[in-house]
Write a protein that holds these residues in place. Structure first.
Motif, mmCIF file in Angstrom:
data_model
loop_
_atom_site.group_PDB
_atom_site.id
_atom_site.type_symbol
_atom_site.label_atom_id
_atom_site.label_comp_id
_atom_site.label_asym_id
_atom_site.label_seq_id
_atom_site.Cartn_x
_atom_site.Cartn_y
_atom_site.Cartn_z
ATOM 1 N N LEU A 172 4.535 32.015 34.253
ATOM 2 C CA LEU A 172 5.773 32.140 33.487
ATOM 3 C C LEU A 172 5.737 33.486 32.773
ATOM 4 C CD1 LEU A 172 8.359 30.927 32.127
ATOM 5 C CD2 LEU A 172 6.815 29.874 30.438
ATOM 6 N N VAL A 173 6.809 34.266 32.894
ATOM 7 C CA VAL A 173 6.857 35.609 32.329
ATOM 8 C C VAL A 173 7.987 35.720 31.313
ATOM 9 C CG1 VAL A 173 7.232 38.062 32.853
ATOM 10 C CG2 VAL A 173 5.907 36.629 34.428
ATOM 11 N N PHE A 174 7.694 36.383 30.188
ATOM 12 C CA PHE A 174 8.711 36.678 29.168
ATOM 13 C C PHE A 174 8.799 38.182 28.983
ATOM 14 C CE2 PHE A 174 7.482 32.358 27.989
ATOM 15 C CZ PHE A 174 8.696 31.769 27.682
ATOM 16 N N ASP A 175 10.016 38.717 29.003
ATOM 17 C CA ASP A 175 10.206 40.150 28.772
ATOM 18 C C ASP A 175 11.628 40.381 28.279
ATOM 19 O OD1 ASP A 175 10.311 43.150 29.194
ATOM 20 O OD2 ASP A 175 8.374 42.733 30.141
ATOM 21 N N ASP A 176 11.816 41.470 27.533
ATOM 22 C CA ASP A 176 13.151 41.803 27.033
ATOM 23 C C ASP A 176 13.857 42.826 27.913
ATOM 24 O OD1 ASP A 176 13.029 44.677 25.052
ATOM 25 O OD2 ASP A 176 11.247 43.847 26.016
ATOM 26 N N VAL A 177 13.182 43.316 28.947
ATOM 27 C CA VAL A 177 13.735 44.360 29.807
ATOM 28 C C VAL A 177 14.166 43.765 31.148
ATOM 29 C CG1 VAL A 177 13.232 46.521 31.021
ATOM 30 C CG2 VAL A 177 12.353 46.144 28.702
ATOM 31 N N CYS A 178 15.396 44.041 31.549
ATOM 32 C CA CYS A 178 15.948 43.472 32.792
ATOM 33 C C CYS A 178 15.108 43.811 34.009
ATOM 34 C CB CYS A 178 17.375 43.965 33.007
ATOM 35 S SG CYS A 178 18.580 43.259 31.883
ATOM 36 N N ASP A 179 14.715 45.082 34.142
ATOM 37 C CA ASP A 179 13.935 45.487 35.312
ATOM 38 C C ASP A 179 12.606 44.747 35.390
ATOM 39 O OD1 ASP A 179 15.873 47.212 36.168
ATOM 40 O OD2 ASP A 179 14.896 49.031 35.436
ATOM 41 N N ALA A 180 12.033 44.426 34.240
ATOM 42 C CA ALA A 180 10.739 43.738 34.223
ATOM 43 C C ALA A 180 10.873 42.283 34.656
ATOM 44 C CB ALA A 180 10.117 43.828 32.832
ATOM 45 N N VAL A 181 11.853 41.559 34.125
ATOM 46 C CA VAL A 181 12.004 40.153 34.528
ATOM 47 C C VAL A 181 12.456 40.055 35.981
ATOM 48 C CG1 VAL A 181 12.354 39.195 32.223
ATOM 49 C CG2 VAL A 181 14.326 40.032 33.503
ATOM 50 N N LYS A 182 13.226 41.033 36.426
ATOM 51 C CA LYS A 182 13.637 41.068 37.833
ATOM 52 C C LYS A 182 12.415 41.249 38.727
ATOM 53 C CE LYS A 182 16.928 43.368 40.901
ATOM 54 N NZ LYS A 182 17.966 44.442 40.983
ATOM 55 N N ALA A 183 11.485 42.117 38.323
ATOM 56 C CA ALA A 183 10.263 42.350 39.094
ATOM 57 C C ALA A 183 9.370 41.119 39.097
ATOM 58 C CB ALA A 183 9.513 43.552 38.533
ATOM 59 N N ALA A 184 9.259 40.450 37.948
ATOM 60 C CA ALA A 184 8.436 39.240 37.857
ATOM 61 C C ALA A 184 8.990 38.144 38.760
ATOM 62 C CB ALA A 184 8.371 38.758 36.414
ATOM 63 N N ARG A 185 10.298 38.036 38.771
ATOM 64 C CA ARG A 185 10.934 37.033 39.625
ATOM 65 C C ARG A 185 10.717 37.373 41.101
ATOM 66 N NH1 ARG A 185 17.302 35.320 39.286
ATOM 67 N NH2 ARG A 185 17.065 33.093 39.669
ATOM 68 N N ALA A 186 10.777 38.661 41.431
ATOM 69 C CA ALA A 186 10.535 39.093 42.809
ATOM 70 C C ALA A 186 9.095 38.820 43.227
ATOM 71 C CB ALA A 186 10.845 40.584 42.949
ATOM 72 N N ALA A 187 8.204 38.773 42.252
ATOM 73 C CA ALA A 187 6.799 38.459 42.535
ATOM 74 C C ALA A 187 6.584 36.964 42.768
ATOM 75 C CB ALA A 187 5.910 38.939 41.384
ATOM 76 N N GLY A 188 7.616 36.155 42.546
ATOM 77 C CA GLY A 188 7.515 34.714 42.752
ATOM 78 C C GLY A 188 7.231 33.924 41.501
ATOM 79 N N MET A 189 7.422 34.553 40.342
ATOM 80 C CA MET A 189 7.148 33.902 39.064
ATOM 81 C C MET A 189 8.444 33.406 38.419
ATOM 82 S SD MET A 189 4.299 36.551 37.560
ATOM 83 C CE MET A 189 2.760 36.800 38.461
ATOM 84 N N THR A 190 8.318 32.467 37.507
ATOM 85 C CA THR A 190 9.448 32.057 36.685
ATOM 86 C C THR A 190 9.627 33.101 35.590
ATOM 87 O OG1 THR A 190 9.027 29.710 37.098
ATOM 88 C CG2 THR A 190 10.375 30.256 35.189
ATOM 89 N N ALA A 191 10.808 33.679 35.483
ATOM 90 C CA ALA A 191 11.033 34.796 34.570
ATOM 91 C C ALA A 191 12.080 34.451 33.520
ATOM 92 C CB ALA A 191 11.482 36.027 35.347
ATOM 93 N N VAL A 192 11.744 34.719 32.264
ATOM 94 C CA VAL A 192 12.635 34.447 31.138
ATOM 95 C C VAL A 192 12.941 35.754 30.410
ATOM 96 C CG1 VAL A 192 12.957 33.198 28.975
ATOM 97 C CG2 VAL A 192 11.720 32.118 30.875
ATOM 98 N N GLY A 193 14.223 36.067 30.255
ATOM 99 C CA GLY A 193 14.632 37.240 29.505
ATOM 100 C C GLY A 193 14.806 36.906 28.030
ATOM 101 N N VAL A 194 14.314 37.776 27.170
ATOM 102 C CA VAL A 194 14.451 37.595 25.718
ATOM 103 C C VAL A 194 15.415 38.665 25.212
ATOM 104 C CG1 VAL A 194 13.237 37.491 23.515
ATOM 105 C CG2 VAL A 194 12.086 36.711 25.610
ATOM 106 N N TYR A 195 16.610 38.251 24.783
ATOM 107 C CA TYR A 195 17.647 39.228 24.457
ATOM 108 C C TYR A 195 17.800 39.495 22.963
ATOM 109 C CZ TYR A 195 20.535 34.938 24.003
ATOM 110 O OH TYR A 195 21.025 33.700 23.657
ATOM 111 N N GLY A 196 17.063 38.798 22.114
ATOM 112 C CA GLY A 196 17.115 39.073 20.685
ATOM 113 C C GLY A 196 18.205 38.290 19.983
ATOM 114 N N ASN A 197 18.006 38.017 18.718
ATOM 115 C CA ASN A 197 18.945 37.199 17.960
ATOM 116 C C ASN A 197 20.315 37.850 17.802
ATOM 117 O OD1 ASN A 197 17.214 35.011 17.531
ATOM 118 N ND2 ASN A 197 16.212 36.040 15.826
ATOM 119 N N ASN A 198 20.378 39.170 17.918
ATOM 120 C CA ASN A 198 21.658 39.876 17.790
ATOM 121 C C ASN A 198 22.152 40.410 19.128
ATOM 122 O OD1 ASN A 198 21.775 39.587 14.919
ATOM 123 N ND2 ASN A 198 20.247 41.220 14.738
ATOM 124 N N GLY A 199 21.470 40.017 20.210
ATOM 125 C CA GLY A 199 21.844 40.511 21.530
ATOM 126 C C GLY A 199 22.676 39.505 22.302
#
Length: 226
Positions: A172-199
C-alpha cells in the motif's frame, strides 16, 4: 476513482509512505527554500516549478533547476545548499500531518512492515523521523538519490517490494504527488493520494485507487499471516 472498502486492504504486508507533505507538514519549508536560493540568484520560484520537481530525486531536481534557470552551480553545490537550508527545520520544527503518526503506529502495531519511499536526502529523512519519535517504526528508508530512481517510475516501488520481500500486490502506497501514485499503481500496488485538508481530490482522478485529505481518513491495512 472507485470507493475503497476496508476489505480491499486485506493481505497488505507493507506500507510505503512518502514523507514530504504526506507524513510531514513540510510544504512551507520547501517553498521557503526555493524562494531563498532563487532570490539570491535574482530569480523567482513558481508553483509550476514546484510541481515539476516534486517526484524527482534531489540530483534530478538540481539538474533540472540548473538547466531551467541557467545556473552556474554544479548539482552537488545546489543539493548541498538545499540540505543546509533544510537541516535545522527537519531536526526541530517540521511536524507530522493530521493523523499521520497515529496511522504509522497502528500499521506497526498490526505487524505491517513500515517503509519510506522519498525524494528527501537520507540525512533529512532520518532527522525528521527521529524528531517526531517514529524512526524505530520504519524498517526501510528508500531514497531516490541512493537508488538513482525517480518516484515517477514504477521501478523504485518494484525495487522496494523486492527488498522487503513482498509482492507488489501486497503493498500500500501513500503519496501527495500524482506522478508518484500513478507509478506505484503501475507497479501493481494499491495507491492512495493524499491531497491535504485544503486541497481537492480532483487532481488524483484516474491515477490512484483512493484519495484522502490526510491519513486520519485512510483505511487500515489488514495483514494476513502467511
Amino acid at each position: 476513482m472507485r470507493v475503497m472498502a476496508q476489505e480491499d486492504l486485506r493481505g497488505i504486508k507493507a506500507v510505503l509512505f512518502d514523507l514530504d507533505n504526506t507524513l510531514f507538514d513540510s510544504a512551507w519549508l520547501w517553498r521557503s527554500i526555493d524562494e531563498t536560493y532563487l532570490k539570491k540568484r535574482g530569480m523567482t520560484a513558481t508553483e509550476e516549478y514546484a510541481v515539476r520537481i516534486a517526484a524527482m530525486s534531489n540530483r534530478a531536481a538540481a539538474e533540472y533547476s540548473i538547466a531551467l534557470f541557467g545556473l552556474t552551480d554544479t548539482p552537488e553545490q545546489l543539493m548541498e545548499e538545499w540540505a543546509e537550508l533544510a537541516k535545522e527545520a527537519y531536526a526541530h520544527y517540521v511536524t507530522m500531518l493530521d493523523g499521520a503518526k497515529e496511522y504509522v503506529c497502528e500499521c506497526a502495531r498490526r505487524g505491517v512492515t513500515v517503509c519510506a519511499v522519498t525524494s528527501l536526502r537520507r540525512e533529512l529523512a532520518e532527522l525528521c523521523l527521529k524528531n517526531n519519535g517514529v524512526r524505530e517504526l520504519f524498517k526501510y528508508i528508500f531514497t531516490s538519490d541512493e537508488l538513482g530512481l525517480n518516484k515517477n517510475s514504477p521501478d523504485i516501488y518494484i525495487y522496494a517490494a523486492n527488498i522487503v520481500g513482498v509482492k507488489p500486490s501486497e503493498c500500500l502506497v501513500f503519496d501527495d504527488v500524482c506522478d508518484a501514485v500513478k507509478a506505484a499503481r503501475a507497479a501493481g500496488m494499491t495507491a492512495v493520494g493524499v491531497y491535504g485538508n485544503n486541497g481537492s481530490p480532483i487532481k488524483f482522478d484516474g491515477v490512484c485507487d483512493l484519495a484522502v485529505p490526510s491519513l486520519r481518513y485512510a483505511p487500515m491495512p489488514i495483514k494476513i499471516n502467511s
